[in-house]
Write a protein that holds these residues in place. Sequence first.
Motif, PDB file in Angstrom:
ATOM      1  N   LYS A 162     -82.877   8.871  52.290  1.00 43.02           N
ATOM      2  CA  LYS A 162     -81.867   9.887  52.542  1.00 43.02           C
ATOM      3  C   LYS A 162     -80.707   9.295  53.333  1.00 43.02           C
ATOM      4  CE  LYS A 162     -85.240  13.657  52.554  1.00 43.02           C
ATOM      5  NZ  LYS A 162     -85.844  14.771  53.332  1.00 43.02           N
ATOM      6  N   VAL A 163     -79.612  10.043  53.402  1.00 41.35           N
ATOM      7  CA  VAL A 163     -78.445   9.605  54.152  1.00 41.35           C
ATOM      8  C   VAL A 163     -78.830   9.418  55.613  1.00 41.35           C
ATOM      9  CG1 VAL A 163     -76.164  10.303  54.973  1.00 41.35           C
ATOM     10  CG2 VAL A 163     -76.813  10.701  52.588  1.00 41.35           C
ATOM     11  N   ARG A 164     -78.490   8.258  56.160  1.00 44.42           N
ATOM     12  CA  ARG A 164     -78.806   7.981  57.560  1.00 44.42           C
ATOM     13  C   ARG A 164     -77.737   8.571  58.467  1.00 44.42           C
ATOM     14  NH1 ARG A 164     -79.988   2.495  55.536  1.00 44.42           N
ATOM     15  NH2 ARG A 164     -78.238   1.586  56.698  1.00 44.42           N
ATOM     16  N   ALA A 165     -78.146   9.193  59.543  1.00 45.29           N
ATOM     17  CA  ALA A 165     -77.192   9.709  60.522  1.00 45.29           C
ATOM     18  C   ALA A 165     -76.622   8.591  61.360  1.00 45.29           C
ATOM     19  CB  ALA A 165     -77.878  10.746  61.429  1.00 45.29           C
ATOM     20  N   ASN A 166     -77.378   7.516  61.509  1.00 49.27           N
ATOM     21  CA  ASN A 166     -76.968   6.318  62.242  1.00 49.27           C
ATOM     22  C   ASN A 166     -77.194   5.130  61.320  1.00 49.27           C
ATOM     23  OD1 ASN A 166     -77.069   3.939  63.916  1.00 49.27           O
ATOM     24  ND2 ASN A 166     -77.278   5.264  65.701  1.00 49.27           N
ATOM     25  N   CYS A 167     -76.144   4.361  61.081  1.00 46.53           N
ATOM     26  CA  CYS A 167     -76.270   3.278  60.085  1.00 46.53           C
ATOM     27  C   CYS A 167     -77.200   2.172  60.527  1.00 46.53           C
ATOM     28  CB  CYS A 167     -74.881   2.706  59.784  1.00 46.53           C
ATOM     29  SG  CYS A 167     -73.821   3.843  58.872  1.00 46.53           S
ATOM     30  N   VAL A 211     -67.653  15.566  61.154  1.00 44.31           N
ATOM     31  CA  VAL A 211     -67.093  16.600  60.282  1.00 44.31           C
ATOM     32  C   VAL A 211     -67.995  16.921  59.089  1.00 44.31           C
ATOM     33  CG1 VAL A 211     -64.704  16.154  60.920  1.00 44.31           C
ATOM     34  CG2 VAL A 211     -65.712  14.858  59.035  1.00 44.31           C
ATOM     35  N   CYS A 212     -68.904  16.000  58.741  1.00 42.95           N
ATOM     36  CA  CYS A 212     -69.787  16.194  57.580  1.00 42.95           C
ATOM     37  C   CYS A 212     -71.149  15.603  57.913  1.00 42.95           C
ATOM     38  CB  CYS A 212     -69.238  15.517  56.323  1.00 42.95           C
ATOM     39  SG  CYS A 212     -67.507  15.853  55.964  1.00 42.95           S
ATOM     40  N   LYS A 213     -71.965  16.350  58.576  1.00 46.09           N
ATOM     41  CA  LYS A 213     -73.226  15.832  59.084  1.00 46.09           C
ATOM     42  C   LYS A 213     -74.171  15.399  57.959  1.00 46.09           C
ATOM     43  CE  LYS A 213     -76.922  17.008  62.350  1.00 46.09           C
ATOM     44  NZ  LYS A 213     -76.721  15.783  63.147  1.00 46.09           N
ATOM     45  N   GLU A 214     -74.669  14.161  58.064  1.00 47.80           N
ATOM     46  CA  GLU A 214     -75.665  13.597  57.152  1.00 47.80           C
ATOM     47  C   GLU A 214     -75.328  13.867  55.679  1.00 47.80           C
ATOM     48  OE1 GLU A 214     -79.705  14.376  58.361  1.00 47.80           O
ATOM     49  OE2 GLU A 214     -79.203  14.090  60.476  1.00 47.80           O
ATOM     50  N   THR A 215     -74.097  13.571  55.331  1.00 44.09           N
ATOM     51  CA  THR A 215     -73.607  13.796  53.972  1.00 44.09           C
ATOM     52  C   THR A 215     -73.191  12.507  53.284  1.00 44.09           C
ATOM     53  OG1 THR A 215     -72.806  16.001  54.601  1.00 44.09           O
ATOM     54  CG2 THR A 215     -71.850  15.011  52.604  1.00 44.09           C
ATOM     55  N   VAL A 216     -72.516  11.635  54.016  1.00 40.43           N
ATOM     56  CA  VAL A 216     -71.949  10.403  53.454  1.00 40.43           C
ATOM     57  C   VAL A 216     -72.829   9.220  53.832  1.00 40.43           C
ATOM     58  CG1 VAL A 216     -69.917   8.916  53.339  1.00 40.43           C
ATOM     59  CG2 VAL A 216     -69.646  11.395  53.635  1.00 40.43           C
ATOM     60  N   VAL A 259     -66.703   8.460  40.826  1.00 38.53           N
ATOM     61  CA  VAL A 259     -65.485   8.486  41.632  1.00 38.53           C
ATOM     62  C   VAL A 259     -65.286   9.908  42.154  1.00 38.53           C
ATOM     63  CG1 VAL A 259     -62.973   8.235  41.532  1.00 38.53           C
ATOM     64  CG2 VAL A 259     -64.438   6.572  40.359  1.00 38.53           C
ATOM     65  N   GLY A 260     -64.868  10.017  43.396  1.00 37.34           N
ATOM     66  CA  GLY A 260     -64.678  11.332  44.006  1.00 37.34           C
ATOM     67  C   GLY A 260     -65.977  12.020  44.360  1.00 37.34           C
ATOM     68  N   TYR A 261     -67.008  11.246  44.624  1.00 38.99           N
ATOM     69  CA  TYR A 261     -68.345  11.791  44.866  1.00 38.99           C
ATOM     70  C   TYR A 261     -68.362  12.804  46.019  1.00 38.99           C
ATOM     71  CZ  TYR A 261     -73.451  11.703  45.448  1.00 38.99           C
ATOM     72  OH  TYR A 261     -74.783  12.042  45.532  1.00 38.99           O
ATOM     73  N   TYR A 262     -67.518  12.587  47.030  1.00 44.41           N
ATOM     74  CA  TYR A 262     -67.533  13.468  48.209  1.00 44.41           C
ATOM     75  C   TYR A 262     -66.361  14.450  48.228  1.00 44.41           C
ATOM     76  CZ  TYR A 262     -70.974  10.079  49.841  1.00 44.41           C
ATOM     77  OH  TYR A 262     -72.086   9.277  49.949  1.00 44.41           O
ATOM     78  N   ASP A 263     -65.679  14.615  47.114  1.00 38.12           N
ATOM     79  CA  ASP A 263     -64.509  15.498  47.091  1.00 38.12           C
ATOM     80  C   ASP A 263     -64.847  16.918  47.530  1.00 38.12           C
ATOM     81  OD1 ASP A 263     -62.942  13.428  46.262  1.00 38.12           O
ATOM     82  OD2 ASP A 263     -62.653  14.135  44.208  1.00 38.12           O
ATOM     83  N   GLN A 264     -66.011  17.396  47.162  1.00 41.45           N
ATOM     84  CA  GLN A 264     -66.397  18.771  47.500  1.00 41.45           C
ATOM     85  C   GLN A 264     -67.188  18.872  48.798  1.00 41.45           C
ATOM     86  OE1 GLN A 264     -65.136  21.257  45.631  1.00 41.45           O
ATOM     87  NE2 GLN A 264     -64.171  19.583  44.474  1.00 41.45           N
ATOM     88  N   THR A 265     -67.915  17.826  49.133  1.00 41.60           N
ATOM     89  CA  THR A 265     -68.817  17.909  50.300  1.00 41.60           C
ATOM     90  C   THR A 265     -68.244  17.292  51.561  1.00 41.60           C
ATOM     91  OG1 THR A 265     -69.878  15.852  49.612  1.00 41.60           O
ATOM     92  CG2 THR A 265     -70.884  17.922  48.850  1.00 41.60           C
ATOM     93  N   CYS A 266     -67.299  16.356  51.418  1.00 42.38           N
ATOM     94  CA  CYS A 266     -66.701  15.713  52.598  1.00 42.38           C
ATOM     95  C   CYS A 266     -65.411  15.019  52.157  1.00 42.38           C
ATOM     96  CB  CYS A 266     -67.670  14.701  53.214  1.00 42.38           C
ATOM     97  SG  CYS A 266     -67.136  14.106  54.853  1.00 42.38           S
ATOM     98  N   ASN A 267     -64.383  15.813  51.915  1.00 40.36           N
ATOM     99  CA  ASN A 267     -63.193  15.265  51.276  1.00 40.36           C
ATOM    100  C   ASN A 267     -62.363  14.351  52.168  1.00 40.36           C
ATOM    101  OD1 ASN A 267     -61.920  17.089  52.952  1.00 40.36           O
ATOM    102  ND2 ASN A 267     -61.237  18.449  51.315  1.00 40.36           N
ATOM    103  N   ARG A 268     -62.713  14.231  53.432  1.00 42.99           N
ATOM    104  CA  ARG A 268     -61.992  13.322  54.321  1.00 42.99           C
ATOM    105  C   ARG A 268     -62.683  11.973  54.445  1.00 42.99           C
ATOM    106  NH1 ARG A 268     -60.921  15.099  60.025  1.00 42.99           N
ATOM    107  NH2 ARG A 268     -59.720  13.162  59.940  1.00 42.99           N
ATOM    108  N   ALA A 269     -63.826  11.813  53.822  1.00 43.83           N
ATOM    109  CA  ALA A 269     -64.638  10.614  54.034  1.00 43.83           C
ATOM    110  C   ALA A 269     -63.870   9.324  53.748  1.00 43.83           C
ATOM    111  CB  ALA A 269     -65.903  10.677  53.171  1.00 43.83           C
ATOM    112  N   GLU A 270     -63.275   9.227  52.564  1.00 42.51           N
ATOM    113  CA  GLU A 270     -62.612   7.973  52.204  1.00 42.51           C
ATOM    114  C   GLU A 270     -61.380   7.709  53.065  1.00 42.51           C
ATOM    115  OE1 GLU A 270     -62.408   6.660  48.111  1.00 42.51           O
ATOM    116  OE2 GLU A 270     -63.615   8.393  47.494  1.00 42.51           O
TER     117      GLU A 270
END
Length: 320
Positions: free
Chosen positions: A310-315, A115-120, A31-42
Motif C-alpha cells: 500500500k501507499v507508504r505514509a513515510n517513504c 493535502v492528500c493523506k496516504e494517496t500518492v 498519465v494523470g493518475y492523481y488528477d481526481q484524488t490529489c491534483n496538486r501532487a505533480e
Amino acid sequence: MAMGVMLVAVVVVAGLLLHAATVAEAQTLRVGYYDQTCNRAESIVFEEVQKAWNADRSMPAALLRLHFHDCFVNGCDGSVLLESGDNQAEKNAPPNQSLRGFEVIDRAKARIEAVCKETVSCADILAYAARDSVRVATGGYEYKVPGGRPDGTVSRASMANSDLPPHKQRNVELLAQYFYRKGLSMDDVVVLSGAHTLGVTRCGTFDYRLMSDQDKGMNATFRNELRRQCGYDANRVVSLDAGSPYGFDTSYYANVLANRTVLESDAALNSPRTVARVRELRAAAPSAFFGSFAVAMGRMGAIRGANPGKVRANCRRVRT
C-alpha cells in the motif's frame, strides 16, 4: 524553451502518451493518475525539485540516479528509499552508498501527505522527481509520466548488489544483460546512459584507470587531466561529462566517441555494437535526444514492482 524544441516536445509527448497507454494497459499505470484524488501532487514534486536545483545544481543528476537504482531492483517501487530494519536495505549496498536526494523526496512526500493523506505513492513521487530533474536541467523540456506504481515492502542490499549494472564493465554485451533482464533493449542502454551528461563522481570510483597508461579506452591527454584533477585524493570529484557537468546535452556522446569518459561502463558504448547509435545521438538536435531519453525513461519507469504494498505514509518505512 526555443520554439523548435517546443514543437518537437509536443510531437514527442504525443508519442509518449501512446506508449504510456500501452504500458498502462499491462501495468495499471496512466498519465494523470492523481488528477481526481490529489491534483496538486505533480506540481508539488516539481516545486521541490526546482527548489533543490536552485540550491544545488548537481541535484538533478542525483534524483535521476535515485530513480534508476530504484527501478533496477525490485522494479519501480520506491524500495530504494527504505531504511534498514531486520536486514540491510538497498540503500546500504555498496553501489548505493553514494546515492543522494532522499531529502527532496521526503519534503515532497510531507507536503503531499498534508493535502492528500496516504494517496500518492513514494514510487510515483520518485518517478515524477526524475522527470522534473530533466525539466529543470534543460530549462523547460517536459514529458508525461504515468502514475499508479504501488510502494514496495521489501528492500535488500543483496538484490542491489546483484541487479545494478556495474560501472566496472567494458564489455557492452555483458552490460546490456542487466538491462535485458528488466525488459529493456540495447538502445535503452545507450540512451539511458545519456543521464551521465549530468553530475559528478568521486575519483575513487575510477582511479584504478589512472594507475597506468594501458587503458586504451581512455584518451591519454584526458587521463593526464584526470590525474591532475584527482591529485591522488579519492574524495575529490570530477564531472561525468567532461566540460559540461550541469548541462543536459549531447556532449556526453561526444566524450564517449573521444574516449573521454571516466567510467568503464560509459567507455563501453564506444564499441562496434553501439557506436553508430552514439554517433547518431551526438549529431542529433538536443530536442531529439531529449525525446529519445524521455521514451527510454518511460520504458524503465514501467518496470513492475516485485513486492507491491500500500501507499507508504513515510517513504523511509513500510506502512503498518
